[in-house]
Design a protein around this motif. Structure first.
Motif: not given
Length: 735
Positions: A527-542
């Motif tokens: 997930a690299w350094y995920p950025g300001s929307g990273g938590g949501e993006a990771i959840a959506r991907l998982l």
């Protein structure tokens, strides 16, 4: 066309509409404000009207932030740099801000900003539309906060995965890096903000960066790092280029006539200005005559303000000609006219932070790379599955890289006070907690801090699936000594995986890390350094709301022994070891990354271009021919043979006659629903087929038969064919 591509097209249409609005009346005493004139002519007119003092004021930017070395101007927005207004000429103050992931200083609204994920995440999308959308987002925030220059456009190649600044850049391949950086620069500048392509050139290590000499054969440099810059400049048309700290073959980059005058300005025809990096100036007339146009924050970072008194003295003595001074100022003014900074003065506007956060989220969704997925462990089930999230402060947010590019999130730092607090810290997190969003999408989701491997293992044993977040902070100004994860995280992963083989590992890192536990876990996502929307993006991907579609923009080695240089002298945060005086890049030369591995017959852990997803794709009807202009184009039909929607990245690698390594020459990102297929045309970059002829000073495509491979990664070839080409002499072109 992807959603991002549609958004980019709409943004371009809106920008074109705005450009057609009526111009205000031109004051008789300020003819340079006539928008019907070319930027070159307008720059000539205003330079002619300037006094020498005004010219010398324009060629040096002060440090924008309050400091004890110079008085602070009320016109400064506390950014990276600042040039005061010249009311007599109708010129407003010019404020500059870092950096490529977002606006790092509050600006006129006094708030934080939205951070894109790491540049490597954007590069991993293999989608210029993603880079373009991200550039527009951060450019819009810069303008909304009053900044006219955004120091965005990092394009240094990843020659070593331990380089602390890799997360700001766009990977190891010059065609990919130049294409993606060029798209981002275009996006920034569509918001009437100047972008800055940097760091010119071959600033590929941070250890000893202010003194180190990057030594490399000029032709190999042309075919690697300089090719990335050449393409980024051709495709993005940046208003500025920033010279690097380091020396190149023994000469400081900011004093390098061959780099700045001969290659950049004369051969490539760059019309903008060259600014120094902060602390990168070592002389006055010498640097100016070599092609440096503006000194950045010299009163704070250089030994003296070389572009003030020393350059004035050289000017008075006839050692620095008026024509060169005028050229320096003209280049600055031309860019400010060409990119709308002067015609549309900075007026603070409301920044759409929540909409921008979605842009950042979408960028990570496009660029996160699924590295392993045994027995289809991912995506997680939305119902009837218990999940424990472990470690990485995933209950708080996601990690950011450090240094001048670290964005202070508008939502604040959810984990304040982390060490190091001094430069290049403080360590920052973005307030986008994966735990929060996974609880919204999943069923039973619990959390364990991961500080006690035994407790984490017990929590894992009690859950259906364990998701371990591991982190490794990196930053500007230092390189990491090795690829190992810090703070006992390997032991944590091993303990969790032993307790529950259905373990998913999410990496928040600067790039490749050692993974001794890889064979013991079920899935791994970078997930690299995920950025300001990273938590949501990771959840959506998982959870499969969206499918991973990123591909590695760099080669992932098994360990340091596979790299061209097994150690980096002086690596490590606050290391007391002396950095090297010279780094020999002739070891790999132009064969960077996947080409080094092919040349030396080494098998990486994961290849450049590699990435999994939740569906499968098939290729058929592969062919290569030439378009009406004689440019080579590959064609392939891509079909989604799986059960869910997803995106694929067919990649084209070409080996020239007599060459020992292949080169990425083109690719396409294709989104398809289950069972759908699409015929895809992939234009091949002519400079990827060419070699640089140093005697003739031009690129040459040799006549002969070229091997053309259709591949899923640099090492996973689906099929191949050949193409016979006549001799030609290509140049870098805008998209």
């Amino acid at each position: 066309m992807t959603d991002l591509a549609r958004r980019s097209a709409l943004a371009l249409a809106l920008a074109a509409g705005l450009a057609g609005t009526a111009h205000a009346a031109v004051p008789a005493d300020r003819p340079w404000m006539d928008r019907s004139l070319s930027p070159d002519r307008r720059a000539e007119l205003i330079v002619t009207a300037m006094t020498d003092d005004e010219k010398f004021r324009m060629i040096r930017a002060d440090f924008g932030q309050k400091n004890d070395k110079a008085p602070h101007s009320p016109e400064s927005l506390e950014g990276a740099g600042f040039v005061p207004s010249i009311p007599r000429l109708g010129l407003a103050a010019l404020n500059e801000t870092d950096a490529g992931l977002g606006v790092t200083r509050p600006g006129s609204d006094g708030l934080g900003a939205i951070s894109l994920p790491a540049g490597l995440a954007t590069a991993a999308s293999f989608d210029p539309a993603v880079a373009h959308a991200g550039g527009r987002m951060i450019g819009g925030e810069a303008r909304g906060k009053g900044y006219g220059v955004l120091l965005a456009g990092g394009v240094n190649l990843v020659r070593d995965p331990r380089n602390g600044r890799n997360f700001e850049y766009a990977g190891e391949d010059p065609v990919l890096a130049g294409t993606m950086a060029g798209a981002a620069v275009r996006g920034v500048q569509e918001q009437k903000v100047v972008a800055t392509v940097k760091h010119f050139a071959i600033n590929d290590l941070e250890s000893g960066r202010n003194t180190l000499s990057a030594d490399i054969d000029p032709v190999a440099l042309r075919e690697s790092d300089l090719l990335a810059f050449q393409l980024a400049i051709a495709k993005g048309d940046p208003g500025s280029v920033m010279s690097s700290y380091n020396k190149v073959n023994g000469t400081y980059a900011g004093e390098h006539d061959w780099l700045l005058n001969q290659v950049l300005k004369q051969e490539w025809g760059f019309k903008g200005w060259v600014m120094s990096d902060w602390g990168g100036v070592h002389s006055g007339a010498k640097a100016a005559l070599a092609g440096l146009d503006q000194e950045s924050a010299g009163e704070v970072f250089d030994k003296e303000v070389f572009f003030d008194k020393p350059l004035r003295e050289a000017y008075a003595a006839g050692q620095f000609p008026k024509a060169r001074l005028d050229d320096m100022v003209k280049r600055i003014m031309r860019s400010l006219f060409a990119h709308g900074v002067i015609d549309q003065p900075m007026k603070p506007t409301k920044v759409p932070y929540e909409a921008d956060r979605i842009v950042a989220r979408d960028a990570l969704e496009a660029g996160a790379v699924l590295l392993r997925n045994q027995d289809a462990l991912l995506p997680l089930a939305r119902k009837g599955q218990s999940v424990v999230i472990i470690g990485g402060r995933a209950d708080k947010g996601v990690l950011a890289g450090g240094g001048s590019s670290a964005v202070s999130d508008v939502a604040g730092d959810p984990v304040p006070g982390l060490e190091p607090k001094a430069w290049p810290g403080p360590v920052k997190y973005h307030a986008s907690a994966p735990l929060t969003f996974m609880r919204k999408l999943g069923g039973k989701v619990s959390f364990d801090e991961g500080t006690d491997p035994a407790a984490a293992a017990k929590a894992a044993a009690d859950a259906d699936v364990a998701v371990v977040f591991v982190t490794k902070w990196a930053a500007e100004s230092f390189d990491t000594p090795n690829l190992a994860l810090p703070d006992g995280q390997d032991a944590l992963v091993e303990a969790v995986a032993k307790a529950n083989p259905k373990t998913v590992v999410v990496l928040e890192t600067n790039g490749p890390v050692a993974m001794p536990w890889l064979d013991h876990v079920g899935a791994v996502m970078q997930a690299w350094y995920p950025g300001s929307g990273g938590g949501e993006a990771i959840a959506r991907l998982l959870y499969g709301v969206s499918a991973p579609s990123g591909r590695l923009p760099l080669t992932w080695p098994k360990d340091e022994s596979q790299l061209p240089r097994t150690t980096i002298a002086g690596a490590g945060l606050y290391s007391k070891e002396k950095p090297a005086d010279n780094v020999d890049y002739n070891i790999e030369g132009a064969d960077v990354g996947y080409r080094w591995f092919e040349k030396t017959k080494r098998e990486p852990l994961f290849a450049f271009g590699y990435g999994l997803t939740y569906t499968s794709f098939a290729y058929s009807e592969f062919s290569v021919d030439k378009d009406a202009s004689g440019h080579p184009v590959a064609h392939v039909t891509v079909k989604n043979t799986g059960k869910v929607a997803g995106a694929d990245v067919p990649q084209i690698y070409v080996t020239a006659p007599g060459a020992s390594t292949r080169r990425l020459a083109g690719w396409s990102k294709v989104s398809l629903k289950p069972g759908a297929s699409q015929r895809v045309d992939i234009p091949l970059e002519p400079l990827a087929l060419a070699r640089y002829d140093d005697k003739a000073k031009r690129w040459q495509v040799a006549a002969g038969s070229y091997n053309v491979k259709l591949a899923r990664s640099a090492t996973d070839v689906a099929t191949e064919t050949s193409l016979t080409l006549p001799e030609s002499f290509p140049t870098a072109k805008a998209p």
